[in-house]
Design a protein around this motif. Structure first.
Motif, PDB file in Angstrom:
ATOM      1  N   PHE A 246       0.834  -1.208   0.000  1.00 20.20           N
ATOM      2  CA  PHE A 246       0.000   0.000   0.000  1.00 20.20           C
ATOM      3  C   PHE A 246       0.872   1.263   0.000  1.00 20.20           C
ATOM      4  O   PHE A 246       0.529   2.258  -0.643  1.00 20.20           O
ATOM      5  CB  PHE A 246      -0.927  -0.011   1.209  1.00 20.20           C
ATOM      6  N   LEU A 247       1.994   1.213   0.728  1.00 17.29           N
ATOM      7  CA  LEU A 247       2.931   2.340   0.694  1.00 17.29           C
ATOM      8  C   LEU A 247       3.483   2.520  -0.718  1.00 17.29           C
ATOM      9  O   LEU A 247       3.599   3.647  -1.212  1.00 17.29           O
ATOM     10  CB  LEU A 247       4.078   2.106   1.676  1.00 17.29           C
ATOM     11  N   ALA A 248       3.826   1.403  -1.359  1.00 15.79           N
ATOM     12  CA  ALA A 248       4.344   1.456  -2.721  1.00 15.79           C
ATOM     13  C   ALA A 248       3.298   2.018  -3.678  1.00 15.79           C
ATOM     14  O   ALA A 248       3.609   2.841  -4.551  1.00 15.79           O
ATOM     15  CB  ALA A 248       4.783   0.065  -3.161  1.00 15.79           C
ATOM     16  N   LEU A 249       2.043   1.592  -3.506  1.00 16.01           N
ATOM     17  CA  LEU A 249       0.972   2.093  -4.352  1.00 16.01           C
ATOM     18  C   LEU A 249       0.768   3.585  -4.134  1.00 16.01           C
ATOM     19  O   LEU A 249       0.582   4.344  -5.092  1.00 16.01           O
ATOM     20  CB  LEU A 249      -0.325   1.336  -4.055  1.00 16.01           C
ATOM     21  N   GLY A 250       0.824   4.009  -2.874  1.00 12.48           N
ATOM     22  CA  GLY A 250       0.699   5.433  -2.573  1.00 12.48           C
ATOM     23  C   GLY A 250       1.804   6.241  -3.232  1.00 12.48           C
ATOM     24  O   GLY A 250       1.562   7.321  -3.782  1.00 12.48           O
ATOM     25  N   GLY A 251       3.035   5.715  -3.188  1.00 12.53           N
ATOM     26  CA  GLY A 251       4.152   6.398  -3.836  1.00 12.53           C
ATOM     27  C   GLY A 251       3.993   6.458  -5.340  1.00 12.53           C
ATOM     28  O   GLY A 251       4.275   7.489  -5.969  1.00 12.53           O
ATOM     29  N   ALA A 252       3.525   5.362  -5.948  1.00  7.68           N
ATOM     30  CA  ALA A 252       3.344   5.327  -7.399  1.00  7.68           C
ATOM     31  C   ALA A 252       2.237   6.282  -7.846  1.00  7.68           C
ATOM     32  O   ALA A 252       2.385   7.009  -8.834  1.00  7.68           O
ATOM     33  CB  ALA A 252       3.020   3.897  -7.844  1.00  7.68           C
ATOM     34  N   LEU A 253       1.125   6.289  -7.128  1.00 13.09           N
ATOM     35  CA  LEU A 253       0.025   7.203  -7.464  1.00 13.09           C
ATOM     36  C   LEU A 253       0.457   8.652  -7.331  1.00 13.09           C
ATOM     37  O   LEU A 253       0.090   9.508  -8.148  1.00 13.09           O
ATOM     38  CB  LEU A 253      -1.178   6.929  -6.549  1.00 13.09           C
ATOM     39  N   THR A 254       1.252   8.920  -6.308  1.00 10.48           N
ATOM     40  CA  THR A 254       1.746  10.277  -6.097  1.00 10.48           C
ATOM     41  C   THR A 254       2.688  10.695  -7.207  1.00 10.48           C
ATOM     42  O   THR A 254       2.680  11.848  -7.659  1.00 10.48           O
ATOM     43  CB  THR A 254       2.457  10.385  -4.734  1.00 10.48           C
ATOM     44  N   LEU A 255       3.516   9.767  -7.665  1.00  7.67           N
ATOM     45  CA  LEU A 255       4.454  10.068  -8.748  1.00  7.67           C
ATOM     46  C   LEU A 255       3.711  10.521  -9.999  1.00  7.67           C
ATOM     47  O   LEU A 255       4.080  11.515 -10.632  1.00  7.67           O
ATOM     48  CB  LEU A 255       5.305   8.831  -9.050  1.00  7.67           C
ATOM     49  N   PHE A 256       2.656   9.806 -10.354  1.00  6.49           N
ATOM     50  CA  PHE A 256       1.941  10.105 -11.593  1.00  6.49           C
ATOM     51  C   PHE A 256       0.917  11.232 -11.441  1.00  6.49           C
ATOM     52  O   PHE A 256       0.762  12.054 -12.346  1.00  6.49           O
ATOM     53  CB  PHE A 256       1.229   8.846 -12.094  1.00  6.49           C
ATOM     54  N   TRP A 257       0.209  11.242 -10.313  1.00  9.54           N
ATOM     55  CA  TRP A 257      -0.912  12.183 -10.181  1.00  9.54           C
ATOM     56  C   TRP A 257      -0.862  13.012  -8.902  1.00  9.54           C
ATOM     57  O   TRP A 257      -1.890  13.531  -8.462  1.00  9.54           O
ATOM     58  CB  TRP A 257      -2.238  11.398 -10.226  1.00  9.54           C
ATOM     59  N   GLY A 258       0.324  13.160  -8.312  1.00 12.27           N
ATOM     60  CA  GLY A 258       0.455  13.915  -7.068  1.00 12.27           C
ATOM     61  C   GLY A 258      -0.025  15.354  -7.187  1.00 12.27           C
ATOM     62  O   GLY A 258      -0.763  15.849  -6.321  1.00 12.27           O
ATOM     63  N   ASP A 259       0.368  16.027  -8.244  1.00  5.79           N
ATOM     64  CA  ASP A 259      -0.038  17.427  -8.429  1.00  5.79           C
ATOM     65  C   ASP A 259      -1.550  17.543  -8.568  1.00  5.79           C
ATOM     66  O   ASP A 259      -2.170  18.477  -8.053  1.00  5.79           O
ATOM     67  CB  ASP A 259       0.647  18.020  -9.666  1.00  5.79           C
ATOM     68  N   TRP A 260      -2.158  16.581  -9.280  1.00  2.89           N
ATOM     69  CA  TRP A 260      -3.616  16.617  -9.457  1.00  2.89           C
ATOM     70  C   TRP A 260      -4.316  16.405  -8.123  1.00  2.89           C
ATOM     71  O   TRP A 260      -5.292  17.106  -7.814  1.00  2.89           O
ATOM     72  CB  TRP A 260      -4.047  15.539 -10.440  1.00  2.89           C
ATOM     73  N   PHE A 261      -3.852  15.448  -7.324  1.00  5.20           N
ATOM     74  CA  PHE A 261      -4.452  15.187  -6.009  1.00  5.20           C
ATOM     75  C   PHE A 261      -4.379  16.436  -5.126  1.00  5.20           C
ATOM     76  O   PHE A 261      -5.360  16.807  -4.462  1.00  5.20           O
ATOM     77  CB  PHE A 261      -3.749  14.023  -5.311  1.00  5.20           C
ATOM     78  N   LEU A 262      -3.211  17.080  -5.125  1.00  5.41           N
ATOM     79  CA  LEU A 262      -3.037  18.268  -4.288  1.00  5.41           C
ATOM     80  C   LEU A 262      -3.923  19.413  -4.781  1.00  5.41           C
ATOM     81  O   LEU A 262      -4.534  20.122  -3.972  1.00  5.41           O
ATOM     82  CB  LEU A 262      -1.570  18.698  -4.285  1.00  5.41           C
ATOM     83  N   SER A 263      -3.993  19.602  -6.084  1.00  6.57           N
ATOM     84  CA  SER A 263      -4.841  20.672  -6.636  1.00  6.57           C
ATOM     85  C   SER A 263      -6.307  20.414  -6.322  1.00  6.57           C
ATOM     86  O   SER A 263      -7.063  21.335  -5.976  1.00  6.57           O
ATOM     87  CB  SER A 263      -4.643  20.773  -8.159  1.00  6.57           C
ATOM     88  N   PHE A 264      -6.721  19.160  -6.434  1.00  9.52           N
ATOM     89  CA  PHE A 264      -8.102  18.784  -6.133  1.00  9.52           C
ATOM     90  C   PHE A 264      -8.420  19.062  -4.666  1.00  9.52           C
ATOM     91  O   PHE A 264      -9.488  19.595  -4.330  1.00  9.52           O
ATOM     92  CB  PHE A 264      -8.315  17.304  -6.449  1.00  9.52           C
ATOM     93  N   TYR A 265      -7.475  18.724  -3.779  1.00 10.68           N
ATOM     94  CA  TYR A 265      -7.684  18.939  -2.332  1.00 10.68           C
ATOM     95  C   TYR A 265      -7.744  20.442  -2.027  1.00 10.68           C
ATOM     96  O   TYR A 265      -8.635  20.899  -1.293  1.00 10.68           O
ATOM     97  CB  TYR A 265      -6.540  18.285  -1.563  1.00 10.68           C
ATOM     98  N   LEU A 266      -6.807  21.206  -2.612  1.00 16.07           N
ATOM     99  CA  LEU A 266      -6.740  22.631  -2.310  1.00 16.07           C
ATOM    100  C   LEU A 266      -7.933  23.410  -2.909  1.00 16.07           C
ATOM    101  O   LEU A 266      -8.241  24.510  -2.463  1.00 16.07           O
ATOM    102  CB  LEU A 266      -5.432  23.218  -2.847  1.00 16.07           C
ATOM    103  N   SER A 267      -8.596  22.825  -3.902  1.00 15.59           N
ATOM    104  CA  SER A 267      -9.735  23.507  -4.520  1.00 15.59           C
ATOM    105  C   SER A 267     -10.907  23.652  -3.560  1.00 15.59           C
ATOM    106  O   SER A 267     -11.819  24.450  -3.796  1.00 15.59           O
ATOM    107  CB  SER A 267     -10.184  22.744  -5.775  1.00 15.59           C
ATOM    108  N   PHE A 268     -10.898  22.876  -2.477  1.00 15.30           N
ATOM    109  CA  PHE A 268     -11.976  22.947  -1.484  1.00 15.30           C
ATOM    110  C   PHE A 268     -11.689  23.991  -0.401  1.00 15.30           C
ATOM    111  O   PHE A 268     -12.525  24.222   0.471  1.00 15.30           O
ATOM    112  CB  PHE A 268     -12.199  21.589  -0.836  1.00 15.30           C
ATOM    113  N   PHE A 269     -10.510  24.602  -0.462  1.00 12.97           N
ATOM    114  CA  PHE A 269     -10.146  25.561   0.594  1.00 12.97           C
ATOM    115  C   PHE A 269      -9.748  26.898  -0.005  1.00 12.97           C
ATOM    116  O   PHE A 269      -9.374  27.010  -1.142  1.00 12.97           O
ATOM    117  CB  PHE A 269      -8.980  24.999   1.424  1.00 12.97           C
TER     118      PHE A 269
END
Length: 269
Positions: A246-269
């Motif tokens: 799960f840690l490896a999956l989290g790292g892989a997802l972050t590598l490919f889509w980390g910026d998108w995840f952060l932008s999506f999260y920050l869009s609510f604030f």
């Protein structure tokens, strides 16, 4: 037209090269925990010890050619071998499509190969070999130095190295906090010490900025799968579950889509 043809040929090469690397990763996953040399002996049937021929050793196609059985003793060969080879080829292709002809591609091929290997070993043995976590961490810092040199020579090296070291320190402490809190809540060991080392390795490659996101995704996916497995009766509350994948999956997802995840999260604030 020519550019499209070149990209198609390059993609086929990358896919093939990735599958070949996946074949070697299978060797590492099997031999490293068993304390067997990665070089000698050459690939062979684990039952009759027949040495695999050149056609039998071809990634994916060799397994299909043998119809999943040893040519000599007919022992079943696990389908995980071609699946890992295919998965590695696809991972290499996705990295190539994302980062193109750059040093980042070579670096992230290495990073994701380490994560895949550690995930499979943890799944099989509930252990994360320190030889892999330590070497992965060192390679991550070396990668940061190379990227820094490309960006701004000496100044870039210092900035990127601090970025990676910050990820290492934060990764260790963050997982240690999660481990302590989880142990208090569940009244049992929530995760092993080696998980923190794996998170440190991920931090060395991705930097401190993405450590929180990687661990959040890992915990979220791990909790979802764990609860689902318990609901289906496949896992009980006291039964340990490897957290490395799960840690490896989290790292892989972050590598490919980390910026998108952060932008999506920050869009609510």
């Amino acid at each position: 037209m020519v550019e499209t043809l070149v990209n198609v040929i390059a993609s086929i090469f990358v896919l093939t090269f990735g599958a070949a690397i996946g074949s070697f990763l299978n060797v590492v996953v099997y031999r490293l925990p068993a304390g067997i040399s990665l070089i000698y002996p050459s690939s062979r049937c684990p039952k009759c010890f027949h040495k695999l021929g050149k056609t039998e050793n071809v990634p994916i196609l060799g397994w299909l050619w043998l119809q999943g059985r040893c040519r000599w003793c007919k022992t079943i060969i696990s389908s995980r071998y071609p699946l890992v080879e295919a998965a590695t080829g696809i991972i290499f292709l996705l990295v190539f499509w994302r980062f193109g002809y750059s040093i980042n591609t070579l670096g992230y091929w290495t990073f994701l190969s380490w994560l895949l290997t550690l995930s499979l070993i943890d799944f099989d043995t509930m252990t994360l070999p320190s030889s892999l976590t330590k070497s992965g961490l060192v390679l991550g810092l070396v990668f940061q130095i190379i990227i820094g040199w490309q960006v701004a020579r000496e100044t870039g090296i210092i900035n990127q190295l601090m970025f990676g070291i910050g990820g290492v320190v934060l990764g260790i402490w963050l997982l240690e906090i999660i481990r302590i809190v989880g142990s208090i809540i569940f009244q049992q060991e929530a995760m092993g010490d080696a998980d923190g080392k794996l998170m440190a390795t991920i931090g060395a490659w991705l930097g401190w900025k993405y450590v929180f996101l990687s661990s959040f995704l890992a915990c979220g996916v791990g909790a979802l799968i764990g609860i689902t497995a318990m609901g289906l009766g496949l896992l009980n509350q006291k039964q340990p579950m490897p957290f490395g994948p799960f840690l490896a999956l989290g790292g892989a997802l972050t590598l490919f889509w980390g910026d998108w995840f952060l932008s999506f999260y920050l869009s609510f604030f």
